[in-house]
Each structure stands twice: as structure tokens, then as C-alpha cells.
Write a protein that holds these residues in place. Structure first.
Motif, PDB file in Angstrom:
ATOM      1  N   PHE A   1     -29.296 -44.836  54.435  1.00 56.80           N
ATOM      2  CA  PHE A   1     -30.751 -45.507  53.700  1.00 56.80           C
ATOM      3  C   PHE A   1     -30.288 -45.145  52.256  1.00 56.80           C
ATOM      4  O   PHE A   1     -29.474 -46.326  51.480  1.00 56.80           O
ATOM      5  CB  PHE A   1     -31.930 -45.494  53.838  1.00 56.80           C
TER       6      PHE A   1
ATOM      7  N   MET B   1     -26.201 -46.157  50.087  1.00 54.45           N
ATOM      8  CA  MET B   1     -26.771 -47.735  49.878  1.00 54.45           C
ATOM      9  C   MET B   1     -25.052 -47.983  50.463  1.00 54.45           C
ATOM     10  O   MET B   1     -24.773 -49.530  49.121  1.00 54.45           O
ATOM     11  CB  MET B   1     -26.809 -48.147  49.143  1.00 54.45           C
ATOM     12  N   GLY B   2     -24.576 -48.114  51.193  1.00 56.52           N
ATOM     13  CA  GLY B   2     -23.093 -48.727  52.031  1.00 56.52           C
ATOM     14  C   GLY B   2     -21.749 -47.759  50.395  1.00 56.52           C
ATOM     15  O   GLY B   2     -21.118 -48.960  50.466  1.00 56.52           O
TER      16      GLY B   2
ATOM     17  N   TYR C   1     -22.527 -47.694  47.578  1.00 58.47           N
ATOM     18  CA  TYR C   1     -23.153 -48.216  46.323  1.00 58.47           C
ATOM     19  C   TYR C   1     -24.865 -47.482  45.779  1.00 58.47           C
ATOM     20  O   TYR C   1     -24.735 -48.431  44.678  1.00 58.47           O
ATOM     21  CB  TYR C   1     -23.574 -50.161  46.558  1.00 58.47           C
TER      22      TYR C   1
ATOM     23  N   VAL D   1     -27.196 -49.790  43.016  1.00 65.10           N
ATOM     24  CA  VAL D   1     -28.020 -50.370  43.802  1.00 65.10           C
ATOM     25  C   VAL D   1     -29.747 -49.205  43.483  1.00 65.10           C
ATOM     26  O   VAL D   1     -30.514 -50.447  42.533  1.00 65.10           O
ATOM     27  CB  VAL D   1     -28.462 -50.127  44.734  1.00 65.10           C
TER      28      VAL D   1
ATOM     29  N   LEU E   1     -35.570 -53.754  49.904  1.00 66.73           N
ATOM     30  CA  LEU E   1     -34.449 -52.258  50.341  1.00 66.73           C
ATOM     31  C   LEU E   1     -33.970 -51.540  51.582  1.00 66.73           C
ATOM     32  O   LEU E   1     -32.836 -50.999  52.169  1.00 66.73           O
ATOM     33  CB  LEU E   1     -34.992 -51.129  49.794  1.00 66.73           C
TER      34      LEU E   1
ATOM     35  N   ASP F   1     -24.764 -53.671  50.347  1.00 62.84           N
ATOM     36  CA  ASP F   1     -25.501 -52.856  50.111  1.00 62.84           C
ATOM     37  C   ASP F   1     -26.153 -53.130  48.475  1.00 62.84           C
ATOM     38  O   ASP F   1     -26.791 -53.550  48.164  1.00 62.84           O
ATOM     39  CB  ASP F   1     -25.683 -51.632  50.269  1.00 62.84           C
ATOM     40  N   THR F   2     -24.373 -53.818  47.534  1.00 58.15           N
ATOM     41  CA  THR F   2     -24.646 -54.146  46.135  1.00 58.15           C
ATOM     42  C   THR F   2     -25.996 -55.629  46.272  1.00 58.15           C
ATOM     43  O   THR F   2     -26.435 -55.236  44.632  1.00 58.15           O
ATOM     44  CB  THR F   2     -23.972 -54.496  45.437  1.00 58.15           C
TER      45      THR F   2
ATOM     46  N   ARG G   1     -28.741 -55.812  47.395  1.00 61.30           N
ATOM     47  CA  ARG G   1     -29.733 -55.403  47.145  1.00 61.30           C
ATOM     48  C   ARG G   1     -29.729 -56.062  45.856  1.00 61.30           C
ATOM     49  O   ARG G   1     -31.294 -55.962  45.070  1.00 61.30           O
ATOM     50  CB  ARG G   1     -30.224 -54.428  47.775  1.00 61.30           C
ATOM     51  N   ILE G   2     -29.424 -55.829  44.701  1.00 61.74           N
ATOM     52  CA  ILE G   2     -29.699 -55.918  42.806  1.00 61.74           C
ATOM     53  C   ILE G   2     -29.796 -56.589  43.128  1.00 61.74           C
ATOM     54  O   ILE G   2     -31.260 -56.762  41.952  1.00 61.74           O
ATOM     55  CB  ILE G   2     -28.660 -55.381  42.458  1.00 61.74           C
TER      56      ILE G   2
ATOM     57  N   PRO H   1     -19.784 -53.005  40.136  1.00 62.61           N
ATOM     58  CA  PRO H   1     -18.457 -53.214  41.683  1.00 62.61           C
ATOM     59  C   PRO H   1     -17.615 -53.656  41.712  1.00 62.61           C
ATOM     60  O   PRO H   1     -17.621 -53.955  42.588  1.00 62.61           O
ATOM     61  CB  PRO H   1     -19.945 -52.014  42.146  1.00 62.61           C
TER      62      PRO H   1
END
Lengths: 57, 258, 221
Positions: free
Chosen positions: A7, A10-11, A13, A17, B38, B49-50, B52-53, B114
Motif C-alpha cells: 500500500f 503505491m506500485g 510510485y 502519489v 487510496l 497507482d499514479t 490515484r493522484i 512519472p
């Protein structure tokens, strides 16, 4: 990797993030705290002035 | 409706009740929104997961624009009807809008690094938001640039209207400019279709931001009214050097507003 | 009309007689453009590539430099109150002052620009377009600037506030003005750019006097 570790990673990143959420929290939280402090101060000032005025009378 | 709300005393009474309620709702909605964006929302198959921004970035962008429209409408009301609260509302809202705009820019940059491999591209949308940020800064600077606060309020109100007329022109020119200077490798983000699992947290965060805006707006307006009241009290104290028995000082909620 | 012309002539002769104004603006303009080669290097290709943009940006900054003088003196000595009370509508008074400001700054900027264009090695077609674009665009700079000057009248640190207000509003003329020169240097027609730049100027002509007059009225209140 544990689930909690995944968690926070974040993969891969994580930096991006979490700093995005961090900046948002800092800016909006900061504005909230600042606004609230100033609000409390304004209440205190008005009360003090009113007391002063009351004493003078 | 406008006249009914025009009374600062009534606003103070209503907002005193509304602030705690709105605050707790905002905290709750934001907590749910954060949890959802999240933990629950799936990572994007392309962006990982970016994505999520997006749940902070896009609602912040919506807020940036809608708060500017709010400031402009409130300024118009203040100028046309001399509505005392509208001017207070416009001035209280502008720093909140600037904060949302800054969040939008900063998170966009952190998303772009990214995804596009660069912190900043001179993309039409990014550039327009940057200019919007400068418009906010100009408004705030002008509103606070005068010794007489009401003069600053009126000047800033005119500026807000000038800005809102200019906004489409600036947007048009930036779009035109951008089609000519299109950076080669910009990946188009999003699209017209967005999955419900992503749309839900987006909307919840947007609602949370709107509630946060409402709370901050009310708190800042209450602060401004309190400060005006303090100024009126000070003037009053100065105006009555010697105590005069049997006379009420002429301070009421209505003297707060010049 | 007589009042309009009278105000125009008065403002113009004031600006020219004080002399410094036009000279300062042109001096700043030239110096700002001359600084760029020191920043980016003397290669003609690079200068040709960025020349139009630098000249336009320098023109914006130079126009900005003179804006705080637009209403300031009249505001200080009460002339502005008289103008607001006179039979000439304040909108027209603003227009007259903008026209005088343009003749004293915008026009000289446009006239100087071909010589600066030689320094950055633009070709003749691009120079003609640059001259035309500045001729069409600088009135918009004076008009938009008048709004910001009126708004910031009497502000603390007026110069800083003024530039913060006016520079974002200057972006459309900058885009189309510099774009016109670039298009003509690239061999594409600059016509579309110049037409839109003209539209921007006409829109400013129609809207800015109202906004400035409104700003002046609330400043005098």
C-alpha cells in the motif's frame, strides 16, 4: 512484500502519489488552520473590546 | 432571497450553526473519499497507482474554476446591488480558490513526472490553470493593497469581473498557441469514458472539497465581519473619550458594515 | 468632441514635454532586447528563432513601465475629480488618455521595433509583420493597461500590484503578436494572426474604457 508495504509503495510510485496527497493536505490543511486561528483571534479581540467599552461606561 | 441574506447579523446567526455541521460532514466525506481513492479504487491498467493522484488533482481543478466563478458572481452582486456580504464573500473566497489552484498545479506536476517524464509541459490546460493562478494572486494583492479596506474590496470586485471576461479570451489564445507549439510526446490523459470505480471516488472527493470550501468560506467571512466589528468598536472607543452615563454605545451588528 | 480632443492634446503635450516618458520607455525597450543575446548566445539562428518573442515581451514590459503615470498625477492633484464631474463621459476621457498614452509610448515602440529586429537578424518580411503586429497590438496594451492603472490607483506599492494585475491580461496580445511574426518568418501567412490581434484590440477598445471608468469612479468615491 506485505500488504501494508504494498500500500505504501503505491506500485513503485510512492514518491509521487504520497507527495501529491501530502502537498494537498499541507496546503488545504494549512489554510484551514490559519483561517481558524485568525477566526479565534477575531473573536477574542471583539470580546476584549466590548469589555473595555463596558468598563468605560 | 438576496435581501434576506444581506443582513450580516442573520448571516452570523446562521453560519454559527452551519459551521460545525459542515465541518464534520466535510471531515467525514473527505475521510471516505481518501479511503476510497487510496485503497478501494483499482490502479489504472496503464498508469498504475499514479492514477490515484487524479482524485485530488481533478477535483482541485474543478474547485479552482468554480471558486473563481463564485468570486466573480459575488463581485458582480457587490458592485450592482451594493450587497454588503457579497464583497466579504468574494474576498474570503479568493485565497481558498488560490489554494485549490496551487494544489491542482502541484499535483498535476507530480502526476506528469512519472507519466510524461517531465514536471511541466506547456499544455493548453496546464498553462490556462497557471494563468488562473496569477489572476487569483492579482486579485488578492489588489484587495489587500489599500489602507482603506472597502476601497480594496471594490477595486478587487471590478478586477474579478475584468478577469472573468478575459478568462475565455485567454483560454482561446492559449489553445490556439498550443496547437501550434504542440509538444511531441504528450500522452492524452483520461478520456470521455471513465470507469465507475474511478468516478465514484472522484465525485466523493469533489463533494468533500466543496464542503471544505463552504466551511472555510463561512469561517473566513465570520472572521472578516468580526474584524470589521472590532474596528468599529475601536473607532467608537476613540470617539467617546470620557464615559457618558446613560447612553448606550451605538454598536450593533449593523454598524459592522460601512 | 472638442473636450475629447482637448484632453488628448493636453495629455500628449504633458507626456512629450516631460520628455522623460517616451525616452525612458524606448531606452528600456532597446536595452531589454539587447540583453537577450547575452543570455542565449550570439548565434544568428537562435536569435532569429526567439527574436520576435523577445521583442514582443520587451515591448510589453516597456509599456507596463509607463502605465502607473497614466492616471497617477491627475489623481494626486485632483484633476481626475474634475474630469469625473465634467460633461465629457468618463469613458471617453479614459479613451482620450489611452490614445495619448499610445501615441507617447505604443507608437514609438512600434517605430523602434524594425531597428531592433535587425539586431536579431529577422528577414524583411518578418520585420514588416513585426511592425504591423506592434502597430495593431500596442493600442490593446494601453487600453488593458488603463484598467489595471485605474484599479491600482492609490495602492500601496502600486508598481508591483500593477504588474501583477496587467501581465496575465497581456497574454492574448502577446500570443497573437509574436505568433504573427513567427508565422511570417516560417513562410506561413501572418494574416490570421494579425486579424485576431486586431479583434483583441477592438474588443479592448469596446470594453476597457468602461472597466477603467468604473474603476476610476470607485477610486474617487
Amino acid at each position: 512484500m506485505t500488504e501494508i508495504g504494498a500500500f505504501f509503495a503505491m506500485g513503485g510510485y510512492a514518491g509521487f502519489v504520497w507527495s501529491a496527497y501530502g502537498i494537498a493536505a499541507a496546503v488545504l490543511g494549512g489554510l484551514s488552520v490559519y483561517s481558524w486561528r485568525r477566526y479565534r483571534d477575531s473573536i477574542v479581540t471583539v470580546e476584549r473590546l466590548q469589555q473595555d467599552l463596558g468598563r468605560r461606561r | 432571497m438576496i435581501n434576506w441574506l444581506a443582513n450580516p447579523a442573520r448571516f452570523m446567526r446562521l453560519s454559527a450553526k452551519a459551521v460545525p455541521w459542515c465541518s464534520w460532514t466535510a471531515v467525514l466525506v473527505l475521510a471516505v473519499g481518501l479511503f476510497w481513492s487510496l485503497m478501494v479504487a483499482p490502479p489504472d491498467y496503464q498508469q498504475g497507482d499514479t492514477v490515484r493522484i487524479m482524485y485530488v488533482h481533478v477535483p482541485a481543478a474543478w474547485m479552482a474554476l468554480s471558486v473563481y466563478l463564485f468570486v466573480a458572481v459575488a463581485s458582480a452582486v457587490a458592485l450592482v446591488w451594493r450587497h454588503p456580504l457579497a464583497e466579504v464573500a468574494a474576498r474570503a473566497a479568493a485565497p481558498i480558490g488560490a489554494a485549490f489552484t496551487f494544489v491542482c498545479l502541484a499535483t498535476g506536476s507530480l502526476w506528469g513526472r512519472p507519466m510524461w517524464g517531465t514536471w511541466w509541459v506547456w499544455d493548453a490546460r496546464l498553462t490556462s490553470v497557471l494563468i488562473l493562478f496569477f489572476l487569483y494572486l492579482g486579485y488578492i494583492a489588489l484587495a489587500n493593497a489599500f489602507d482603506d479596506p472597502s476601497r480594496g474590496g471594490r477595486a478587487a470586485a471590478v478586477l474579478a469581473l475584468v478577469g472573468v471576461v478575459n478568462l475565455p479570451i485567454i483560454k482561446f489564445s492559449v489553445d490556439w498557441w498550443n496547437t501550434l507549439h504542440q509538444p511531441a510526446s504528450v500522452m492524452r490523459i483520461g478520456g470521455p469514458r471513465i470507469d465507475i470505480s474511478m468516478l465514484a471516488p472522484l465525485l466523493i472527493m469533489a463533494l468533500g472539497f466543496t464542503l471544505l470550501f463552504a466551511v472555510l468560506l463561512m469561517v473566513r467571512m465570520r472572521t472578516a465581519l468580526n474584524e470589521r466589528r472590532a474596528m468599529a468598536l475601536r473607532l467608537n472607543a476613540g470617539a467617546i473619550p470620557a464615559p457618558r452615563p446613560g447612553r448606550e454605545p451605538v454598536v450593533s451588528a449593523n454598524t459592522v458594515v460601512p | 468632441m472638442a473636450a475629447f480632443l482637448g484632453l488628448f492634446r493636453r495629455d500628449l503635450s504633458l507626456a512629450l514635454r516631460q520628455g522623460g516618458d517616451t525616452g525612458l520607455v524606448i531606452g528600456f525597450f532597446v536595452l531589454a532586447v539587447v540583453l537577450f543575446p547575452f543570455g542565449v548566445g550570439p548565434e544568428p539562428e537562435v536569435l532569429r528563432r526567439i527574436g520576435a518573442g523577445t521583442i514582443w515581451v520587451a515591448a510589453l514590459l516597456a509599456a507596463l513601465l509607463s502605465l502607473d503615470r497614466l492616471f497617477e498625477a491627475d489623481y494626486q492633484d485632483g484633476e481626475l475629480d474634475l474630469l469625473a464631474l465634467s460633461s465629457l463621459p468618463l469613458e471617453l476621457a479614459v479613451l482620450a488618455k489611452c490614445a495619448a498614452h499610445w501615441v507617447a509610448t505604443g507608437l514609438p515602440l512600434a517605430l523602434t521595433s524594425p531597428f531592433l529586429a535587425l539586431l536579431v537578424d529577422l528577414d524583411p518580411g518578418a520585420i514588416a509583420t513585426l511592425f504591423a503586429s506592434l502597430l495593431i497590438g500596442t493600442p490593446a496594451l494601453s487600453l488593458i493597461g488603463s484598467v489595471a492603472a485605474a484599479l491600482s490607483l492609490g495602492a500601496r506599492r502600486q508598481g508591483v500590484v500593477l504588474s501583477l494585475l496587467v501581465l496575465p491580461l497581456y497574454i492574448p496580445p502577446l500570443i497573437f503578436g509574436a505568433g504573427a511574426v513567427e508565422a511570417s518568418a516560417a513562410g506561413n501567412g501572418a494574416r490570421a494572426y494579425l486579424l485576431i490581434l486586431g479583434a483583441v484590440t477592438l474588443a479592448a477598445l469596446a470594453l476597457c474604457p468602461w472597466a477603467s471608468a468604473a474603476a476610476l469612479r470607485q477610486a474617487l468615491e
